[in-house]
Design an enzyme around this catalytic site. Structure first.
Site, short mmCIF file in Angstrom:
data_model
loop_
_atom_site.label_atom_id
_atom_site.label_comp_id
_atom_site.label_asym_id
_atom_site.label_seq_id
_atom_site.Cartn_x
_atom_site.Cartn_y
_atom_site.Cartn_z
N ASP A 179 0.83 -1.20 0.00
CA ASP A 179 0.00 0.00 0.00
C ASP A 179 0.87 1.26 0.00
O ASP A 179 2.11 1.19 -0.03
CB ASP A 179 -1.01 -0.03 1.14
CG ASP A 179 -0.40 0.16 2.53
OD1 ASP A 179 0.69 0.77 2.64
OD2 ASP A 179 -1.01 -0.28 3.52
N MET A 181 1.87 3.29 2.09
CA MET A 181 2.77 3.56 3.21
C MET A 181 3.97 2.63 3.26
O MET A 181 4.88 2.83 4.07
CB MET A 181 2.00 3.46 4.54
CG MET A 181 0.90 4.49 4.69
SD MET A 181 0.11 4.45 6.31
CE MET A 181 -0.68 2.85 6.27
N LYS A 182 3.99 1.60 2.43
CA LYS A 182 5.00 0.56 2.58
C LYS A 182 6.32 0.89 1.88
O LYS A 182 6.41 1.81 1.08
CB LYS A 182 4.44 -0.78 2.08
CG LYS A 182 3.27 -1.29 2.88
CD LYS A 182 3.63 -1.49 4.35
CE LYS A 182 2.55 -2.17 5.17
NZ LYS A 182 1.33 -1.36 5.33
N VAL A 183 7.35 0.09 2.21
CA VAL A 183 8.69 0.28 1.61
C VAL A 183 8.59 0.16 0.09
O VAL A 183 9.11 0.99 -0.65
CB VAL A 183 9.68 -0.76 2.17
CG1 VAL A 183 11.08 -0.52 1.60
CG2 VAL A 183 9.72 -0.72 3.70
N LEU A 184 7.97 -0.89 -0.37
CA LEU A 184 7.67 -1.11 -1.78
C LEU A 184 6.19 -0.83 -1.97
O LEU A 184 5.35 -1.49 -1.36
CB LEU A 184 8.01 -2.55 -2.17
CG LEU A 184 7.91 -2.97 -3.64
CD1 LEU A 184 8.68 -4.28 -3.86
CD2 LEU A 184 6.49 -3.14 -4.14
#
Length: 386
Positions: A179, A181-184
């Site tokens: 999503d 907010m994630k790193v990827l």
């Protein structure tokens, strides 16, 4: 405002999206298959067991369904976990049983999980908090010895490893989040790995309406002379990913090593700048042999101070937060009266600092200085350059 989470998207991702537009096919197709194959290589698993879905939450619901969890079954999960995990369990009619966590790592130990097991336990759903692998090796061994299925909620752990083994490859099913907010990040999206190939085939069908074969052009030469006819094997939903988001994911996956390297630099700077500050405690060091994705970076303050400092930082242009609020306190899950002191302590003392690859050196230094100033009244912070 300096944000806690923020994706890193640029011209390469934009060009990948443009190529999808040029092909006039944003739906499930070749890029989705390519993303699944690339992620399988990243993990070191069979690509047939990897499925791109539209969210990690959909993946958790799919995991519960594939494992056949339902009424009368208990699923143990850490109280410091995302609401989607408990919702997936309870919506199937199973019972969520919450275990405690270590208040510094916010991950459960094998002993925490074991205390929550009963003869009705069918599965354990383990979160890797903030990208730290935690006690996954011992928990996986315990689950195997007891005949209990293990689901790894690896939403925070896209690049986390124990030795050479990727988080998400210890369990029967694993789920990752992509999503915003994630790193990827693919905007929304997630990946599911189901270790057993037959169960992975079933998961793929459940993710697309329960159809044995997808109808349409892709099936016209491989199914039957009447490829438009339907063969429904289970009552599934549509939670598959698509080529538009997969195109972004392929670029993000190539950039993942540099993302994690930058996050590691930021975490090291915070550790140096904040060490020795009275009233402030950083996260524990990453254990030898473990690799973290550095998704969260957190500090611990005295319970009465945490909320004051968070409000103070917000006024100074630094957004902080705490994730995840203890689920055993949520009335909907029916765990009233349960005491989990580690999770409760973490919920009162933990504060997540801005941690993402888009932070500049100046941003990181500003966060550290404002935090030290709020906690001690002094403006300075140590640490040199991030």
């Amino acid at each position: 405002m300096i944000n806690v989470f923020q994706p890193a998207l640029g011209p390469d991702e934009l060009a990948a999206v443009a190529s999808v537009f040029e092909d006039s096919w944003p739906g499930l197709g070749e890029r989705t298959t390519a993303f699944e194959a690339a992620f399988a290589e990243h993990l070191g698993v069979d690509p047939r067991t990897v499925l791109f879905v539209n969210s990690a939450t959909a993946g958790l619901f799919l995991a519960v369904e594939v494992l056949g969890l339902g009424p009368g079954d208990e699923v143990v999960l850490p109280s410091v976990s995302f609401v989607g995990a408990a919702n997936a369990v309870c919506s199937a009619g199973a019972r969520a049983v919450f275990c405690d966590v270590d208040p510094r790592t916010l991950n459960p130990t094998a002993e925490d999980v074991e205390r929550a097991l009963t003869d009705r336990t069918r599965a354990v759903m383990l979160l890797h908090y903030g990208g730290l692998p935690g006690d996954v090796e011992r928990i996986a061994a315990m689950c195997e010895a007891r005949g209990v299925r293990l689901v790894e909620d690896a939403a925070c752990a896209v690049a986390s490893r124990v030795g050479e083994r990727a988080c998400g490859t210890f369990g029967d099913v694993a789920v990752w989040s992509f999503d915003a907010m994630k790193v990827l990040s693919t905007g929304d999206g997630g990946m599911v790995v189901v270790r057993d190939p037959d169960a992975a085939d079933r998961a793929r069908r459940l993710a697309y309406h329960g159809l044995r074969h997808q109808s349409g052009m892709s099936a016209s030469r491989s199914v039957s002379r009447r490829w438009w006819e339907l063969d429904v094997e289970a009552f599934g939903r549509r939670v598959v990913g698509n080529d538009l988001t997969a195109a972004i994911g392929l670029v993000q996956l190539r950039r993942l090593p540099q993302f994690v390297a930058r996050r590691r630099e930021i975490a090291s700077f915070y550790d140096r700048a904040l060490s020795g500050v009275e009233g402030l405690e950083g996260p524990p060091p990453v254990p030898e042999g473990h690799t973290s994705s550095h998704y969260f970076h957190w500090v611990r303050l005295e319970p009465g101070e945490r909320d004051r400092v968070a409000a103070d930082l917000l006024e100074r242009g630094v957004y902080t937060t705490f994730r995840y609020a203890p689920l055993h306190r949520v009335p909907a899950y029916g765990a009233q009266g349960v005491r989990l002191p580690g999770a409760e302590e973490a919920a009162e003392r933990t504060l997540l600092l801005p941690q993402h690859q888009g932070l500049s050196d100046g941003d990181v230094k500003h966060v550290a200085e404002e935090l030290v100033s709020s906690v001690t009244g002094r403006p300075e912070a140590k640490g040199g350059r991030p």
